[in-house]
Design an enzyme around this catalytic site. Sequence first.
Site, PDB file in Angstrom:
ATOM      1  N   GLY A   1       0.866  -1.179   0.000  1.00 56.35           N
ATOM      2  CA  GLY A   1       0.000   0.000   0.000  1.00 56.35           C
ATOM      3  C   GLY A   1       0.899   1.224   0.000  1.00 56.35           C
ATOM      4  O   GLY A   1       1.527   1.536   1.017  1.00 56.35           O
TER       5      GLY A   1
ATOM      6  N   GLY B   1      -0.029   4.280  -0.519  1.00 52.81           N
ATOM      7  CA  GLY B   1      -0.849   5.488  -0.368  1.00 52.81           C
ATOM      8  C   GLY B   1      -0.222   6.426   0.645  1.00 52.81           C
ATOM      9  O   GLY B   1       1.005   6.437   0.833  1.00 52.81           O
TER      10      GLY B   1
ATOM     11  N   VAL C   1      -0.371   6.597   4.076  1.00 54.32           N
ATOM     12  CA  VAL C   1       0.285   6.018   5.252  1.00 54.32           C
ATOM     13  C   VAL C   1       1.523   5.216   4.837  1.00 54.32           C
ATOM     14  O   VAL C   1       2.595   5.340   5.432  1.00 54.32           O
ATOM     15  CB  VAL C   1      -0.691   5.117   6.050  1.00 54.32           C
ATOM     16  CG1 VAL C   1       0.017   4.455   7.219  1.00 54.32           C
ATOM     17  CG2 VAL C   1      -1.890   5.916   6.534  1.00 54.32           C
TER      18      VAL C   1
ATOM     19  N   ASP D   1       2.277  -1.492  -4.491  1.00 55.16           N
ATOM     20  CA  ASP D   1       0.878  -1.066  -4.601  1.00 55.16           C
ATOM     21  C   ASP D   1       0.287  -1.675  -5.868  1.00 55.16           C
ATOM     22  O   ASP D   1       1.015  -1.953  -6.828  1.00 55.16           O
ATOM     23  CB  ASP D   1       0.807   0.473  -4.690  1.00 55.16           C
ATOM     24  CG  ASP D   1      -0.566   1.016  -4.293  1.00 55.16           C
ATOM     25  OD1 ASP D   1      -0.689   1.552  -3.177  1.00 55.16           O
ATOM     26  OD2 ASP D   1      -1.509   0.894  -5.105  1.00 55.16           O
TER      27      ASP D   1
ATOM     28  N   ASN E   1     -12.169  -3.554   3.208  1.00 58.04           N
ATOM     29  CA  ASN E   1     -10.763  -3.759   3.560  1.00 58.04           C
ATOM     30  C   ASN E   1     -10.444  -5.211   3.904  1.00 58.04           C
ATOM     31  O   ASN E   1      -9.293  -5.652   3.755  1.00 58.04           O
ATOM     32  CB  ASN E   1     -10.357  -2.806   4.690  1.00 58.04           C
ATOM     33  CG  ASN E   1     -10.139  -1.392   4.157  1.00 58.04           C
ATOM     34  OD1 ASN E   1     -10.085  -1.187   2.945  1.00 58.04           O
ATOM     35  ND2 ASN E   1     -10.011  -0.430   5.049  1.00 58.04           N
TER      36      ASN E   1
ATOM     37  N   THR F   1      -4.040  -1.114   8.342  1.00 59.35           N
ATOM     38  CA  THR F   1      -5.350  -0.920   7.716  1.00 59.35           C
ATOM     39  C   THR F   1      -6.484  -1.019   8.743  1.00 59.35           C
ATOM     40  O   THR F   1      -6.449  -1.867   9.626  1.00 59.35           O
ATOM     41  CB  THR F   1      -5.550  -1.992   6.621  1.00 59.35           C
ATOM     42  OG1 THR F   1      -4.409  -1.990   5.762  1.00 59.35           O
ATOM     43  CG2 THR F   1      -6.809  -1.717   5.803  1.00 59.35           C
TER      44      THR F   1
ATOM     45  N   ARG G   1      -0.749  10.550  20.143  1.00 57.90           N
ATOM     46  CA  ARG G   1      -1.748  11.631  20.080  1.00 57.90           C
ATOM     47  C   ARG G   1      -2.080  12.141  21.485  1.00 57.90           C
ATOM     48  O   ARG G   1      -2.151  13.348  21.725  1.00 57.90           O
ATOM     49  CB  ARG G   1      -3.010  11.115  19.386  1.00 57.90           C
ATOM     50  CG  ARG G   1      -2.822  10.997  17.883  1.00 57.90           C
ATOM     51  CD  ARG G   1      -4.000  10.326  17.200  1.00 57.90           C
ATOM     52  NE  ARG G   1      -3.897  10.492  15.748  1.00 57.90           N
ATOM     53  CZ  ARG G   1      -4.591   9.773  14.871  1.00 57.90           C
ATOM     54  NH1 ARG G   1      -5.424   8.832  15.288  1.00 57.90           N
ATOM     55  NH2 ARG G   1      -4.442   9.990  13.580  1.00 57.90           N
TER      56      ARG G   1
ATOM     57  N   HIS H   1      -8.622   0.258  18.577  1.00 55.77           N
ATOM     58  CA  HIS H   1      -8.365   1.514  17.875  1.00 55.77           C
ATOM     59  C   HIS H   1      -9.707   2.081  17.420  1.00 55.77           C
ATOM     60  O   HIS H   1     -10.155   1.848  16.308  1.00 55.77           O
ATOM     61  CB  HIS H   1      -7.460   1.231  16.675  1.00 55.77           C
ATOM     62  CG  HIS H   1      -7.018   2.468  15.953  1.00 55.77           C
ATOM     63  ND1 HIS H   1      -6.537   3.582  16.605  1.00 55.77           N
ATOM     64  CD2 HIS H   1      -6.970   2.764  14.634  1.00 55.77           C
ATOM     65  CE1 HIS H   1      -6.220   4.502  15.707  1.00 55.77           C
ATOM     66  NE2 HIS H   1      -6.475   4.031  14.513  1.00 55.77           N
TER      67      HIS H   1
HETATM   68  N1  APR Z   1      -2.866  -4.417  -2.923  1.00 57.02           N
HETATM   69  C1  APR Z   1      -1.974  -3.399  -2.803  1.00 57.02           C
HETATM   70  N2  APR Z   1      -2.332  -2.111  -2.623  1.00 57.02           N
HETATM   71  C2  APR Z   1      -3.642  -1.846  -2.581  1.00 57.02           C
HETATM   72  C3  APR Z   1      -4.626  -2.845  -2.710  1.00 57.02           C
HETATM   73  C4  APR Z   1      -4.189  -4.180  -2.892  1.00 57.02           C
HETATM   74  N3  APR Z   1      -5.042  -5.193  -3.020  1.00 57.02           N
HETATM   75  N4  APR Z   1      -5.841  -2.245  -2.633  1.00 57.02           N
HETATM   76  C5  APR Z   1      -5.623  -0.940  -2.427  1.00 57.02           C
HETATM   77  N5  APR Z   1      -4.305  -0.672  -2.413  1.00 57.02           N
HETATM   78  C6  APR Z   1      -3.617   0.608  -2.259  1.00 57.02           C
HETATM   79  C7  APR Z   1      -4.269   1.752  -3.027  1.00 57.02           C
HETATM   80  O1  APR Z   1      -3.930   1.705  -4.403  1.00 57.02           O
HETATM   81  C8  APR Z   1      -3.701   2.974  -2.301  1.00 57.02           C
HETATM   82  O2  APR Z   1      -2.516   3.454  -2.913  1.00 57.02           O
HETATM   83  O3  APR Z   1      -3.676   1.042  -0.905  1.00 57.02           O
HETATM   84  C9  APR Z   1      -3.354   2.427  -0.900  1.00 57.02           C
HETATM   85  C10 APR Z   1      -4.152   3.109   0.209  1.00 57.02           C
HETATM   86  O4  APR Z   1      -3.723   4.407   0.279  1.00 57.02           O
HETATM   87  P1  APR Z   1      -4.662   5.650   0.656  1.00 57.02           P
HETATM   88  O5  APR Z   1      -5.930   5.576  -0.109  1.00 57.02           O
HETATM   89  O6  APR Z   1      -3.820   6.873   0.573  1.00 57.02           O
HETATM   90  O7  APR Z   1      -5.048   5.335   2.184  1.00 57.02           O
HETATM   91  P2  APR Z   1      -4.159   5.668   3.490  1.00 57.02           P
HETATM   92  O8  APR Z   1      -4.508   7.005   3.997  1.00 57.02           O
HETATM   93  O9  APR Z   1      -2.743   5.333   3.234  1.00 57.02           O
HETATM   94  O10 APR Z   1      -4.774   4.618   4.531  1.00 57.02           O
HETATM   95  C11 APR Z   1      -4.588   3.235   4.352  1.00 57.02           C
HETATM   96  O11 APR Z   1      -4.493   2.758   6.693  1.00 57.02           O
HETATM   97  O12 APR Z   1      -4.772   4.142   8.524  1.00 57.02           O
HETATM   98  C12 APR Z   1      -5.387   3.225   7.688  1.00 57.02           C
HETATM   99  O13 APR Z   1      -7.723   3.873   7.713  1.00 57.02           O
HETATM  100  C13 APR Z   1      -6.553   3.821   6.932  1.00 57.02           C
HETATM  101  O14 APR Z   1      -7.423   1.727   6.138  1.00 57.02           O
HETATM  102  C14 APR Z   1      -6.664   2.868   5.775  1.00 57.02           C
HETATM  103  C15 APR Z   1      -5.218   2.487   5.504  1.00 57.02           C
END
Ligand code: APR
Length: 309
Positions: free
Chosen positions: A8, A10, A12, A32, A94, A118, A150, A174
């Site tokens: 992932g 994204g 985080v 990703d 998720n 996640t 926090r 959490h």
């Molecule tokens: N395999 C790999 N990556 C994936 C998959 C998958 N099957 N499905 C989704 N992703 C990637 C998305 O493409 C995206 O880049 O996961 C990433 C998620 O990033 P964001 O949308 O920016 O989410 P983010 O803020 O990073 O949060 C991710 O962490 O804190 C928790 O609640 C939050 O559940 C969320 C997770």
Amino acid sequence: MRKVSIIGAGNVGSEAARYLAHKGIAEVVLLDIVEGIAKGKALDIWHSGPIIPSTTVIHGTKDYELIKDSDVVIITAGRPRKPGMSREELLKVNFDIVSSVSENVKKYAPNAVVIVVTNPLDAMVYTAYRVTGFPKKRVMGMAGLLDSSRFAAFIAMELGVSAADVRAMVLGTHGDLMVPVMRFTSINGLPATMFISEERMKEIIKRTQKAGGEIVGLMGTSAWFAPGDAAGLMAEAVILDTNRVLPASVYLEGEYGINGVFVGVPIVLGEGGIKRILEVELTDEELEALRRSAEHVKKLQEQVDALMG
Ligand code: APR
């Protein structure tokens, strides 16, 4: 060189990657399903190497072959919250993502310590635990460290002291039922309760419990700097075998009178994962709150069981 893979890329995931890359303690793989995001962010982080400076090699990919032999895998893949949403509302969507990611972790990184980020956190750690079949000492969730940080940051704000001098401990799930323990807060060893009235402390606890939601309300999506850094620190504890003491979501089998549930309690974290679960004496009220958290997670775990069939 040790290896940390982050699934992932994204918000985080990329912050966790940046934290680890800049520490220079392990090779980093950022994976990703959207390959361009992973590759682009890995390059961007690498470009900051000469500035920081850091020599870390970081790869961006969608190919699980690259996570082979990882010492640690951080799972951040999945949807974040939108305003007004609870973490629990993300469970179904998720679950699908975390279970498919966990299948790949099991296949390509069978010896890794897994740190799940996640949401809904405790239910997603349980998903990873069930799908990978890894021993419980190698599967945990990052949330307690973030919630504690926090809590500590709000106390620092209240007193006008350095955040680096504040220690705090948040147990439980959490979510709104998390258990910030007032007795365990200190300003460099001085009990924080000597400086903050009980009434004010209760308000700070309420704000801590809603801190994630406060940020979602402000920016329309969930936080990433503190969550990413907390996940990075946990990976660092494993890689450097630092024996850090921090709360994490771990599988309890009798500790605190809780059985078969992932919930946040203090652990000793180092090489190989959870070295010890610390069972500290809690007041009846604190224990009751921790058990309420566990009951809540148990219901979410039952939903996961139903989805797994
Ligand atoms: N395999 C790999 N990556 C994936 C998959 C998958 N099957 N499905 C989704 N992703 C990637 C998305 O493409 C995206 O880049 O996961 C990433 C998620 O990033 P964001 O949308 O920016 O989410 P983010 O803020 O990073 O949060 C991710 O962490 O804190 C928790 O609640 C939050 O559940 C969320 C997770």
